[in-house]
Design an enzyme around this catalytic site. Structure first.
Site, PDB file in Angstrom:
ATOM      1  N   GLY A 116       3.950   5.403  -3.655  1.00 17.69           N
ATOM      2  CA  GLY A 116       3.885   4.653  -2.305  1.00 17.69           C
ATOM      3  C   GLY A 116       4.030   5.592  -1.228  1.00 17.69           C
ATOM      4  N   CYS A 117       3.771   5.021   0.087  1.00 21.26           N
ATOM      5  CA  CYS A 117       3.624   5.837   0.978  1.00 21.26           C
ATOM      6  C   CYS A 117       5.255   6.371   1.338  1.00 21.26           C
ATOM      7  CB  CYS A 117       3.309   5.163   2.426  1.00 21.26           C
ATOM      8  SG  CYS A 117       4.356   3.809   2.731  1.00 21.26           S
TER       9      CYS A 117
END
Length: 313
Positions: A116-117
């Site tokens: 995920g970012c």
């Protein structure tokens, strides 16, 4: 000459479009695409998923799980950009720089789950310090992050950019107020934390780029741990990393602000350590493009590793 075939399932979403843009002009891979009328046809998607060499899933979690279920060809390898498999033990976590030898784990994997970012920045900062024993596993970690609104996907982009919006978007939208953000288990597991971190995310009124910070109280660390030692650990860990750099302490000391958009358009991750030894406090920071190292750039980096490009790490 036969080139590897890549199928992006969900190539019209924010991440899918970015990955397609990064691959479309390359001559070492062949993109398999479906006509617009067939993109949501399960049978045609299944055909494409089983006909490619590497499938890149840019779908909501449930749809990503469904897509994996469509795959019957044992030769097909998968990169999943959703959060559906990020804590699954039979999937390799797609952060090449997080541990020695991990790029090779990705290179040989059949199933890779793209980070995920926000976890990219948090894990990038925390894992080396935890592995070195400089940060206790039970440290009460608090993570604060601001992302460009593209991090919220197409709905957020439309809300911020629509000229017809009835109510102008706020300049800063703090969200996840129930403290159940889906990235928390991912951060805890892959950083190596004993407990859930406290995570406060927000969207800013700009399109892309993330600044993530983690405050550290030196009094809660093992005796003798200083800000300089934290910096030295990170600098050593990422010394040979192509896409991760650690800001020199002197440069960090001279900085007056962090620009979340500084690395937009790149696949780079910049880590910083800001030290006030007199107060016994340190601020760890990560700056990167949520659409680059935080999503599509990371997916293409993992793809390159799976295709044998050792220089990708």
């Amino acid at each position: 000459m036969s080139f590897p075939t890549v199928f992006i399932d969900g190539d019209q979403g924010t991440t899918g479009l970015q990955i397609h843009a990064r691959l479309r002009d390359r001559t070492d891979v062949r993109l398999l695409t479906l006509p617009a009328a067939e993109r949501k046809d399960p049978a045609r998607r299944a055909d494409a998923l089983n006909a490619c060499d590497i499938a890149v899933l840019c779908l909501p979690d449930a749809a990503a799980r469904e897509a994996v279920g469509f795959i019957r060809n044992p030769a097909v390898r998968v990169i999943d950009a959703s959060s559906a498999h990020r804590t699954q033990p039979d999937w390799v976590y797609g952060f090449p720089e997080m541990a020695d030898g991990h790029a090779q784990d990705i290179a040989h994997a059949k199933r890779v789950t793209n980070p995920g970012c926000y976890p990219t920045g948090a894990i990038g900062l925390l894992r080396p310090l935890l592995q070195a024993g400089l940060l206790p596993r039970d440290y009460p970690v608090s993570i604060h992050a601001v992302s460009g609104y593209s991090g919220g996907g197409r709905a957020a982009v439309d809300a911020f950019e629509s000229a017809d919006a009835a109510t102008p978007p706020l300049p800063l939208q703090v969200y996840g107020l129930a403290l159940e953000h889906k990235h928390v288990p991912e951060i805890r597991q892959h950083a190596g934390l004993a407990h859930r971190p406290f995570f406060v995310p927000a969207y800013g009124a700009y399109r892309q780029g993330i600044v993530l910070t983690i405050p550290i109280e030196l009094r809660l660390l093992p005796a003798g741990v200083t800000g300089e030692r934290l910096h030295a650990c990170l600098a050593h860990h990422y010394a040979d990393a192509r896409h991760v750099d650690v800001t020199p302490l002197a440069d960090a000391a001279a900085a007056t602000h962090l620009d979340p958009q500084a690395l937009n358009g790149t696949n780079d991750l910049r880590l910083g350590v800001f030290v006030n030894e007199a107060r016994g406090q340190v601020l760890l920071s990560a700056v990167f493009d949520n659409l680059g190292k935080g999503a599509s750039g990371a997916a293409v980096q993992n793809l390159d590793l799976m295709l044998g490009a050792s220089s990708a790490a």
